[in-house]
Design a protein around this motif. Structure first.
Motif, PDB file in Angstrom:
ATOM      1  N   GLU A 117       0.340   7.037  15.078  1.00 51.90           N
ATOM      2  CA  GLU A 117       1.398   6.040  15.043  1.00 51.90           C
ATOM      3  C   GLU A 117       1.198   5.125  13.843  1.00 51.90           C
ATOM      4  O   GLU A 117       0.062   4.878  13.407  1.00 51.90           O
ATOM      5  N   ILE A 118       2.319   4.649  13.305  1.00 49.71           N
ATOM      6  CA  ILE A 118       2.301   3.788  12.126  1.00 49.71           C
ATOM      7  C   ILE A 118       2.773   2.393  12.516  1.00 49.71           C
ATOM      8  O   ILE A 118       3.851   2.220  13.106  1.00 49.71           O
ATOM      9  N   GLN A 119       1.957   1.394  12.201  1.00 45.16           N
ATOM     10  CA  GLN A 119       2.335   0.000  12.454  1.00 45.16           C
ATOM     11  C   GLN A 119       3.260  -0.483  11.341  1.00 45.16           C
ATOM     12  O   GLN A 119       2.920  -0.384  10.157  1.00 45.16           O
ATOM     13  N   VAL A 120       4.435  -0.975  11.719  1.00 41.55           N
ATOM     14  CA  VAL A 120       5.351  -1.543  10.727  1.00 41.55           C
ATOM     15  C   VAL A 120       5.559  -3.020  11.014  1.00 41.55           C
ATOM     16  O   VAL A 120       5.382  -3.490  12.142  1.00 41.55           O
ATOM     17  N   MET A 121       5.922  -3.745   9.940  1.00 41.18           N
ATOM     18  CA  MET A 121       6.255  -5.157  10.064  1.00 41.18           C
ATOM     19  C   MET A 121       7.433  -5.420   9.147  1.00 41.18           C
ATOM     20  O   MET A 121       7.432  -5.005   7.983  1.00 41.18           O
ATOM     21  N   ALA A 122       8.452  -6.094   9.668  1.00 42.27           N
ATOM     22  CA  ALA A 122       9.661  -6.358   8.894  1.00 42.27           C
ATOM     23  C   ALA A 122      10.089  -7.805   9.071  1.00 42.27           C
ATOM     24  O   ALA A 122       9.880  -8.401  10.139  1.00 42.27           O
ATOM     25  N   ASP A 123      10.691  -8.372   8.025  1.00 36.21           N
ATOM     26  CA  ASP A 123      11.222  -9.730   8.131  1.00 36.21           C
ATOM     27  C   ASP A 123      12.746  -9.702   8.106  1.00 36.21           C
ATOM     28  O   ASP A 123      13.362  -8.638   7.980  1.00 36.21           O
ATOM     29  N   ALA A 124      13.338 -10.859   8.225  1.00 38.19           N
ATOM     30  CA  ALA A 124      14.796 -10.946   8.275  1.00 38.19           C
ATOM     31  C   ALA A 124      15.432 -10.985   6.893  1.00 38.19           C
ATOM     32  O   ALA A 124      16.648 -11.170   6.773  1.00 38.19           O
ATOM     33  N   HIS A 125      14.620 -10.799   5.849  1.00 36.26           N
ATOM     34  CA  HIS A 125      15.105 -10.856   4.467  1.00 36.26           C
ATOM     35  C   HIS A 125      15.093  -9.485   3.808  1.00 36.26           C
ATOM     36  O   HIS A 125      15.185  -9.402   2.575  1.00 36.26           O
ATOM     37  N   ASP A 170      -4.981  10.932   2.026  1.00 42.95           N
ATOM     38  CA  ASP A 170      -4.219   9.824   1.460  1.00 42.95           C
ATOM     39  C   ASP A 170      -2.752  10.182   1.263  1.00 42.95           C
ATOM     40  O   ASP A 170      -1.857   9.357   1.493  1.00 42.95           O
ATOM     41  N   ALA A 171      -2.488  11.417   0.846  1.00 40.33           N
ATOM     42  CA  ALA A 171      -1.103  11.807   0.583  1.00 40.33           C
ATOM     43  C   ALA A 171      -0.294  11.844   1.871  1.00 40.33           C
ATOM     44  O   ALA A 171       0.852  11.355   1.920  1.00 40.33           O
ATOM     45  N   THR A 172      -0.869  12.415   2.936  1.00 37.73           N
ATOM     46  CA  THR A 172      -0.162  12.480   4.217  1.00 37.73           C
ATOM     47  C   THR A 172       0.022  11.083   4.792  1.00 37.73           C
ATOM     48  O   THR A 172       1.080  10.753   5.356  1.00 37.73           O
ATOM     49  N   ARG A 173      -0.990  10.253   4.633  1.00 35.19           N
ATOM     50  CA  ARG A 173      -0.904   8.869   5.126  1.00 35.19           C
ATOM     51  C   ARG A 173       0.248   8.128   4.439  1.00 35.19           C
ATOM     52  O   ARG A 173       1.033   7.430   5.094  1.00 35.19           O
ATOM     53  N   ALA A 174       0.364   8.296   3.152  1.00 30.42           N
ATOM     54  CA  ALA A 174       1.442   7.625   2.409  1.00 30.42           C
ATOM     55  C   ALA A 174       2.808   8.159   2.830  1.00 30.42           C
ATOM     56  O   ALA A 174       3.773   7.395   2.987  1.00 30.42           O
ATOM     57  N   ALA A 175       2.905   9.489   3.038  1.00 30.31           N
ATOM     58  CA  ALA A 175       4.192  10.084   3.434  1.00 30.31           C
ATOM     59  C   ALA A 175       4.617   9.599   4.809  1.00 30.31           C
ATOM     60  O   ALA A 175       5.797   9.272   5.029  1.00 30.31           O
ATOM     61  N   MET A 176       3.682   9.542   5.764  1.00 29.30           N
ATOM     62  CA  MET A 176       4.023   9.089   7.096  1.00 29.30           C
ATOM     63  C   MET A 176       4.361   7.602   7.109  1.00 29.30           C
ATOM     64  O   MET A 176       5.271   7.154   7.830  1.00 29.30           O
ATOM     65  N   GLY A 177       3.645   6.811   6.315  1.00 32.80           N
ATOM     66  CA  GLY A 177       3.959   5.395   6.215  1.00 32.80           C
ATOM     67  C   GLY A 177       5.356   5.157   5.675  1.00 32.80           C
ATOM     68  O   GLY A 177       6.111   4.318   6.175  1.00 32.80           O
ATOM     69  N   ALA A 178       5.724   5.929   4.639  1.00 28.71           N
ATOM     70  CA  ALA A 178       7.057   5.788   4.062  1.00 28.71           C
ATOM     71  C   ALA A 178       8.130   6.201   5.060  1.00 28.71           C
ATOM     72  O   ALA A 178       9.197   5.567   5.146  1.00 28.71           O
ATOM     73  N   ALA A 179       7.867   7.264   5.857  1.00 27.41           N
ATOM     74  CA  ALA A 179       8.826   7.699   6.871  1.00 27.41           C
ATOM     75  C   ALA A 179       9.004   6.623   7.937  1.00 27.41           C
ATOM     76  O   ALA A 179      10.128   6.374   8.409  1.00 27.41           O
ATOM     77  N   ALA A 180       7.909   5.968   8.323  1.00 33.21           N
ATOM     78  CA  ALA A 180       7.995   4.909   9.327  1.00 33.21           C
ATOM     79  C   ALA A 180       8.821   3.731   8.816  1.00 33.21           C
ATOM     80  O   ALA A 180       9.611   3.130   9.565  1.00 33.21           O
TER      81      ALA A 180
END
Length: 657
Positions: free
Chosen positions: A202-210, A241-251
């Protein structure tokens, strides 16, 4: 930042949120249900408000916030955390909900809609289909068995079932639908291909209102039991590292697709035998996750603080390139359950509690508190950080070894056995690992079920010493076995986990005694020293320290993460409660809980193994079956009624009687 925040939750997550509020200087308001009178989270908040309607009472929570001057509500996880109607109700009342917008919650709460949304954003999804448009039997035939059934509206593993053949499908659909209706009020199901050798990332995401959306790396959550996570870690030992970056971008794309704001987790299933596979999206949890501490330990970020700042309208204080991960963190969940008896939920009063130092412990329990069947069985989380994965594993095992819970059976010994498993140590994980290696893990944790020799000796000495203490000052009342010529032996029949053992004691434990643990063995020299909440037992020159407590019937002894409840055996005690039945046809409840469904009526003929009823406790269903062929002679329970452990559920008699 808000000046007052209400925490709409209980237990360890409420206490964890209160910790951040305290550090930020924010006044805190706790709410508590009647079952939590005197609970830690209520005692540690600045203000506590009783909720007569319980934690799901939307109007009650909003009223408590308004009455105490709270400007925001943090829902934690569970209860109202992913309730869009609650978020809207907060907004109507002028309160800020520390979570995502209701529309984002609704988009991701419906798994069918969520899959379509993220697929449109270019995120890979598992092949499958859903009701009502599709015939699930036809879908199963087209994607191929095994398949996985899920409630569309749910999460947390509730109602999820693996089906391996067409013959199993009808019963599985019935069970999953019943659970979905009971848990989420919606019986709609979806069916997906079951990924072989799956790993849960699972990938932890954080987003703001901007418009800012970032990911904070991944967590590996593959060590599961009944789709409930047990051990979580960050980073995953699987990803490069490559798979980690790809999954992070997908999340990040998945979160942006629904206008997400706040903390969330995008979950993927990854074929473990396909290195570099970017994974399939399975769901998004629109809340803080139980396992968020491992992300906090490797990133150095406080996710609760970030949630509050984003909810207050602040932009994220960093960009994706500025996020760094350091070292390795692993979390173990301590549950009130008995792995040796099918992981059945347990309960009772916490007689003694020792939690480790030097690691992070998010705990919701306290000595003297009662663990009931009203809520989730998780008691606490023990989280360790190390410079690398082996170091984190060692520190976590040491922390669990130093954890003692007496009065409530827990899974701590099983957790230690799991961490020591060679596959786990090597990072060769999978969601099916525990089931595949269950017998080996149980043997490593509990042996043959009988307590070790030193524990049996310690228990017998404690019981013998209790007799001596009760005797008073009259020397003729001291139970030291004094006779003309030599001392006599006292024989104790001790019962632990259904195992009865015979221990003989001669002498007074506090001044030195002899112990015979098994017939034919020579007597061992023993001595007992009692302290505050502990005993020291010397057996054949080796001294061991045990945490010790009594509930009036059993003596509880704990060491090295293990705990044993030892009772003097009384012939005629109830039989194997874990099986839910005794040899005389009396069927007893294997756990404290609620009778969910009764499948028989008095006078009905039944066969051995036939389901009689379903008992539910702590999010888990247990089917109670008939111990024999016969007739239901008595049925003293009804659906919807609570039952205690060992309560009589039914009596089955042979037909001729």
């Amino acid at each position: 930042m808000f000046d007052t925040v209400l925490v709409a939750n209980r237990g360890e997550i409420a206490l964890r949120i209160l910790r951040t509020l305290r550090r930020l200087g924010v006044r805190s308001v706790a709410v508590y249900a009647d079952a939590d009178q005197g609970a830690r989270h209520a005692a540690e908040a600045d203000v506590a408000v009783r909720l007569p309607g319980g934690y799901l009472d939307v109007d009650g929570v909003v009223a408590a916030a308004l009455a105490t001057g709270a400007r925001a509500v943090h829902p934690g996880y569970g209860f109202l955390a992913e309730n869009a109607a609650f978020a809207r109700r907060c907004a109507e009342a002028g309160l800020v909900f520390a979570g995502p917008p209701p529309a984002a919650m609704e988009a991701m709460a419906d798994k069918i809609r969520a899959k379509a949304t993220v697929a449109g954003a270019g995120v890979p999804v598992v092949p499958g289909a859903a009701e009502p448009e599709d015939d699930l039997a036809a879908v199963a035939a087209s994607v191929g068995y095994p398949v996985l059934i899920k409630p569309s509206a749910g999460g947390g593993g509730k109602g999820m079932l693996v089906v391996r053949s067409p013959e199993e499908l009808p019963a599985a659909l019935e069970s999953a639908r019943r659970t979905a209706v009971a848990a989420f009020g919606d019986g709609t199901l979806l069916l997906e291909r079951f990924v072989s050798n799956p790993r849960h990332i699972e990938i932890q995401v954080m987003a703001d209102a901007h418009g800012g959306v970032v990911h904070l790396g991944e967590r590996e959550c593959s060590l599961q039991r009944r789709h409930q996570k047990i051990i979580e870690e960050a980073p995953s030992p699987l990803l490069d590292d490559a798979t980690r970056a790809a999954m992070g971008a997908a999340a990040v794309r998945a979160a942006a697709a629904v206008g997400y704001v706040g903390a969330g987790t995008v979950e993927f299933i990854v074929p473990g035998d396909e290195p570099g596979h970017p994974g399939y999206f399975i769901e998004m949890n629109t809340r803080l996750q139980v396992e968020h501490p491992v992300t906090e330990l490797v990133t150095g970020l406080d996710l609760v603080e970030l949630q509050l700042r984003v909810a207050a309208g602040e932009p994220l204080p960093f960009t994706q390139d500025e996020i760094r991960s350091r070292g390795h963190a692993i979390e173990a969940r301590v549950y009130a359950e008995d792995p040796a008896h099918g992981f059945l939920p347990t309960g009772g009063r916490v007689l003694a509690l020792t939690e480790p130092a030097g690691v992070r412990v998010d705990s919701g329990i306290q000595a003297g508190g009662v663990v009931g069947s009203d809520y989730d069985p998780m008691l606490s989380k023990v989280i360790a950080w190390g410079r690398d994965r082996p170091a984190a594993l060692r520190r976590l095992d040491a922390a669990l070894r130093a954890t003692t819970v007496l009065g409530v059976t827990t899974n701590i010994a099983f957790l230690r056995a799991l961490l020591a498993d060679p596959a786990v140590a090597a990072g060769d994980l999978g969601t099916g690992l525990i089931d595949e290696r269950l017998d080996t893990l149980l043997a490593a944790a509990y042996g043959d079920g009988a307590p070790p020799r030193d524990v049996r000796a310690a228990a017998a000495l404690v019981f013998q010493d209790d007799l001596a203490e009760a005797a008073g000052d009259d020397p003729w009342d001291v139970p030291d076995g004094w006779r003309l010529g030599e001392l006599a032996w006292t024989t104790w029949l001790l019962e632990t986990r259904g195992n009865t053992t015979r221990v003989q004691v001669r002498g007074t434990p506090g001044h030195g005694a002899e112990v015979v643990l098994d017939d034919g063995e020579p007597a061992a020299e023993a001595r007992l020293t009692r302290g505050d909440g502990e005993v020291l037992v010397t057996l054949d020159g080796v001294t061991r320290r045990y945490a010790c407590a009594s509930d009036g019937r059993a003596v509880w002894l704990g060491r090295d993460g293990h705990a044993w409840a030892v009772t003097p055996h009384v012939p005629g005690d109830p039989g194997d409660a874990a099986a839910g039945r005794t040899g005389d046809g009396v069927v007893r409840s294997p756990m404290p809980g609620t009778v969910l469904l009764v499948k028989v009526v008095p006078g009905e003929r039944v066969t051995e193994g036939q389901p009689l009823m379903i008992v539910e406790a702590m999010k888990m269903e247990h089917t109670v079956t008939s111990p024999m062929d016969g007739v239901v002679a008595d049925l003293p329970v009804r659906a919807g009624r609570p039952v205690d452990m060992d309560a009589v559920l039914a009596v089955v008699r042979e037909e001729e009687s």
